[in-house]
Design an enzyme around this catalytic site. Structure first.
Site, PDB file in Angstrom:
ATOM      1  CE1 TYR A 136     -10.986   3.591   5.038  1.00 32.05           C
ATOM      2  CE2 TYR A 136     -11.506   5.922   5.282  1.00 32.05           C
ATOM      3  CZ  TYR A 136     -10.582   4.895   5.276  1.00 32.05           C
ATOM      4  OH  TYR A 136      -9.250   5.176   5.504  1.00 32.05           O
ATOM      5  N   GLY A 140       0.830  -1.203   0.000  1.00 33.61           N
ATOM      6  CA  GLY A 140       0.000   0.000   0.000  1.00 33.61           C
ATOM      7  C   GLY A 140       0.869   1.259   0.000  1.00 33.61           C
ATOM      8  CD  GLN A 141      -1.704   6.118  -1.397  1.00 30.60           C
ATOM      9  OE1 GLN A 141      -1.256   7.053  -2.082  1.00 30.60           O
ATOM     10  NE2 GLN A 141      -2.840   6.211  -0.742  1.00 30.60           N
ATOM     11  CB  VAL A 142       1.007   4.180   4.799  1.00 30.92           C
ATOM     12  CG1 VAL A 142       1.752   4.215   6.124  1.00 30.92           C
ATOM     13  CG2 VAL A 142       0.235   5.483   4.594  1.00 30.92           C
ATOM     14  CB  THR A 184      -9.561   7.811   8.240  1.00 35.05           C
ATOM     15  OG1 THR A 184     -10.063   8.790   7.328  1.00 35.05           O
ATOM     16  CG2 THR A 184     -10.759   7.106   8.857  1.00 35.05           C
ATOM     17  CG  ASP A 185      -9.579  12.842   7.015  1.00 27.88           C
ATOM     18  OD1 ASP A 185      -9.404  11.648   6.667  1.00 27.88           O
ATOM     19  OD2 ASP A 185      -9.750  13.758   6.187  1.00 27.88           O
ATOM     20  CG  ASP A 205      -7.238 -12.234   3.078  1.00 26.64           C
ATOM     21  OD1 ASP A 205      -7.547 -11.074   3.440  1.00 26.64           O
ATOM     22  OD2 ASP A 205      -7.839 -12.854   2.186  1.00 26.64           O
ATOM     23  CB  THR A 258      -8.103   2.390   1.652  1.00 28.26           C
ATOM     24  OG1 THR A 258      -7.603   1.696   0.501  1.00 28.26           O
ATOM     25  CG2 THR A 258      -7.201   2.130   2.844  1.00 28.26           C
ATOM     26  CB  ALA A 318      -6.793  -0.051   6.005  1.00 29.58           C
TER      27      ALA A 318
HETATM   28  N1  LIG Z   1      -5.583   6.695   1.549  1.00 26.20           N
HETATM   29  C1  LIG Z   1      -6.045   7.706   2.273  1.00 26.20           C
HETATM   30  O1  LIG Z   1      -6.413   8.758   1.746  1.00 26.20           O
HETATM   31  C2  LIG Z   1      -6.131   7.582   3.776  1.00 26.20           C
HETATM   32  C3  LIG Z   1      -6.662   8.653   4.499  1.00 26.20           C
HETATM   33  C4  LIG Z   1      -6.728   8.549   5.886  1.00 26.20           C
HETATM   34  C5  LIG Z   1      -6.284   7.412   6.518  1.00 26.20           C
HETATM   35  N2  LIG Z   1      -5.789   6.377   5.791  1.00 26.20           N
HETATM   36  C6  LIG Z   1      -5.368   5.185   6.506  1.00 26.20           C
HETATM   37  O2  LIG Z   1      -3.967   5.023   6.336  1.00 26.20           O
HETATM   38  C7  LIG Z   1      -3.629   3.637   6.299  1.00 26.20           C
HETATM   39  C8  LIG Z   1      -2.800   3.333   5.065  1.00 26.20           C
HETATM   40  O3  LIG Z   1      -3.576   3.662   3.913  1.00 26.20           O
HETATM   41  P1  LIG Z   1      -2.981   3.606   2.445  1.00 26.20           P
HETATM   42  O4  LIG Z   1      -3.402   4.856   1.767  1.00 26.20           O
HETATM   43  O5  LIG Z   1      -1.542   3.234   2.492  1.00 26.20           O
HETATM   44  O6  LIG Z   1      -3.850   2.408   1.864  1.00 26.20           O
HETATM   45  P2  LIG Z   1      -3.694   1.627   0.483  1.00 26.20           P
HETATM   46  O7  LIG Z   1      -2.668   2.269  -0.371  1.00 26.20           O
HETATM   47  O8  LIG Z   1      -5.071   1.424  -0.031  1.00 26.20           O
HETATM   48  O9  LIG Z   1      -3.098   0.233   0.948  1.00 26.20           O
HETATM   49  C9  LIG Z   1      -3.845  -0.646   1.712  1.00 26.20           C
HETATM   50  C10 LIG Z   1      -3.051  -1.911   1.890  1.00 26.20           C
HETATM   51  O10 LIG Z   1      -3.892  -2.804   2.632  1.00 26.20           O
HETATM   52  C11 LIG Z   1      -3.824  -4.060   2.005  1.00 26.20           C
HETATM   53  N3  LIG Z   1      -5.047  -4.828   2.234  1.00 26.20           N
HETATM   54  C12 LIG Z   1      -6.321  -4.512   1.898  1.00 26.20           C
HETATM   55  N4  LIG Z   1      -7.145  -5.524   2.226  1.00 26.20           N
HETATM   56  C13 LIG Z   1      -6.360  -6.474   2.792  1.00 26.20           C
HETATM   57  C14 LIG Z   1      -6.601  -7.756   3.312  1.00 26.20           C
HETATM   58  N5  LIG Z   1      -7.832  -8.279   3.315  1.00 26.20           N
HETATM   59  N6  LIG Z   1      -5.563  -8.473   3.825  1.00 26.20           N
HETATM   60  C15 LIG Z   1      -4.302  -7.983   3.806  1.00 26.20           C
HETATM   61  N7  LIG Z   1      -4.001  -6.779   3.298  1.00 26.20           N
HETATM   62  C16 LIG Z   1      -5.020  -6.038   2.801  1.00 26.20           C
HETATM   63  C17 LIG Z   1      -3.663  -3.776   0.521  1.00 26.20           C
HETATM   64  O11 LIG Z   1      -3.167  -4.945  -0.083  1.00 26.20           O
HETATM   65  P3  LIG Z   1      -3.056  -5.080  -1.682  1.00 26.20           P
HETATM   66  O12 LIG Z   1      -1.842  -4.281  -2.041  1.00 26.20           O
HETATM   67  O13 LIG Z   1      -2.902  -6.543  -1.871  1.00 26.20           O
HETATM   68  O14 LIG Z   1      -4.349  -4.526  -2.233  1.00 26.20           O
HETATM   69  C18 LIG Z   1      -2.680  -2.616   0.578  1.00 26.20           C
HETATM   70  O15 LIG Z   1      -1.354  -3.102   0.669  1.00 26.20           O
HETATM   71  C19 LIG Z   1      -4.959   2.880   6.379  1.00 26.20           C
HETATM   72  O16 LIG Z   1      -5.206   2.530   7.716  1.00 26.20           O
HETATM   73  C20 LIG Z   1      -5.986   3.900   5.934  1.00 26.20           C
HETATM   74  O17 LIG Z   1      -7.264   3.637   6.472  1.00 26.20           O
HETATM   75  C21 LIG Z   1      -5.685   6.442   4.432  1.00 26.20           C
END
Ligand SMILES: NC(=O)c1ccc[n+]([C@@H]2O[C@H](COP(=O)([O-])OP(=O)(O)OC[C@H]3O[C@@H](n4cnc5c(N)ncnc54)[C@H](OP(=O)(O)O)[C@@H]3O)[C@@H](O)[C@H]2O)c1
Length: 277
Positions: free
Chosen positions: A124, A10-12, A100-101, A35, A61, A59
């Site tokens: 969400y 994921g991004q983070v 999240t916000d 998973d 997302t 997460a």
């Molecule tokens: N994105 C935003 O704008 C945002 C804003 C506020 C807070 N956040 C929080 O910040 C954190 C990091 O977010 P991010 O933006 O890095 O998210 P992201 O880029 O969507 O990455 C999510 C990661 O979670 C993995 N994932 C999803 N379902 C899964 C499952 N069932 N089992 C195992 N892994 C799973 C995905 O795996 P795959 O690579 O295999 O899909 C991906 O590696 C999260 O807690 C998110 O809620 C994000």
């Protein structure tokens, strides 16, 4: 120190792959190996690894899709963190988790602090809030960072979408009535090891923190900073989405600054860094 990281693609998560190794041995299973949609498989995996720190960057997302898949969002965002927390408690491990916000409804006219009452507007946000609450209720050692509007040079995000649409010569119409703080994944990933080290030195610093880039903007103004002025401002009413979003979800980072001595740079700096790559 042994660290287990989820969400490495994921991004983070992928940014954390670059910042966590100095802390110790890093074990980072991907979704095929762990998973989170099957929370009953998590305990055994954790007992094998016996981590000292668990960083849960995985997460569900997909904010709009979650309206149709709320049970899945809850499995990944509430039930899985609940098991991670339970196992962290048994192992004495520190659980680092992200939220999240979108736990807030956006009715407050000034930046939200950690003690403000959440009131999520969408599935969400409800699932993420339930995850926070499960971790807090478990009594495990934890750090929860609420962040916002995350983007990176890879993955699915607003910055890359705007760049693609602009490149394709598509007219850009972007909402100008939702305020937040765009936060780059690398900024978050650089802050996490500092936070873990602070906790190692002083356990009383554990808890819930807001962690976003400095400043605030609207999606439209953010888009103009990414691709230039050729972006038409529209209202949220003109751009209906499955999930409702808060009109104002700027988070106050004061607690993070004062207690953990961490201050993320202004959002414009994170954007410049990503646009350079
Ligand atoms: N994105 C935003 O704008 C945002 C804003 C506020 C807070 N956040 C929080 O910040 C954190 C990091 O977010 P991010 O933006 O890095 O998210 P992201 O880029 O969507 O990455 C999510 C990661 O979670 C993995 N994932 C999803 N379902 C899964 C499952 N069932 N089992 C195992 N892994 C799973 C995905 O795996 P795959 O690579 O295999 O899909 C991906 O590696 C999260 O807690 C998110 O809620 C994000």
């Amino acid at each position: 120190m042994r660290i287990l990281l989820t969400g490495k693609n994921g991004q983070v998560g992928s940014a954390l792959l670059g910042t966590l190794p100095p802390l110790g041995e890093l074990i980072a299973p991907d979704r095929t190996q762990l998973d989170l949609a099957h929370p009953d498989s998590i305990a055994a995996a954790l007992r094998d690894v016996r981590p000292h720190v668990i960083v849960n960057a995985a997460a569900y997302t997909a904010v709009d899709q979650a309206e149709k898949e709320e049970p899945l969002a809850f499995r990944v965002n509430r039930d899985a963190p609940a098991v991670l927390a339970e196992e962290a408690k048994k192992l004495g491990a520190l659980l680092v988790h992200f939220s999240t916000d979108y736990v807030f409804d956006g009715e407050k006219p000034s930046p939200y602090v950690e003690s403000d009452t959440p009131n999520p507007l969408n599935a969400y946000g409800r699932s993420k809030l339930a995850g926070e609450q499960a971790i807090q209720a478990s009594g495990c050692r934890h750090l929860i960072f609420r962040t916002s509007w995350v983007y990176a040079a890879r993955g699915k995000n607003f910055v890359l979408t705007m760049l693609r649409l602009a490149r394709d010569g598509k007219p850009l119409r972007v909402v100008d009535d939702q305020w937040g703080a765009p936060t780059s994944a690398s900024m978050i990933a650089r802050a996490v090891p500092h936070a873990v080290e602070r906790i190692a030195a002083d356990e009383s610093l554990m808890g819930l923190y807001h962690m976003t880039a400095g400043g605030s903007t609207t999606w439209c103004r953010f888009a103009r900073t990414i691709v230039g002025e050729n972006v038409t401002a529209i209202s949220s009413d003109a751009y209906p989405t499955a999930a409702r979003r808060p009109p104002y979800s700027v988070l106050d980072n004061g607690k993070l600054n004062v207690r953990l001595n961490i201050r993320l740079p202004p959002w414009e700096e994170g954007l410049k860094e990503v646009l350079k790559t």
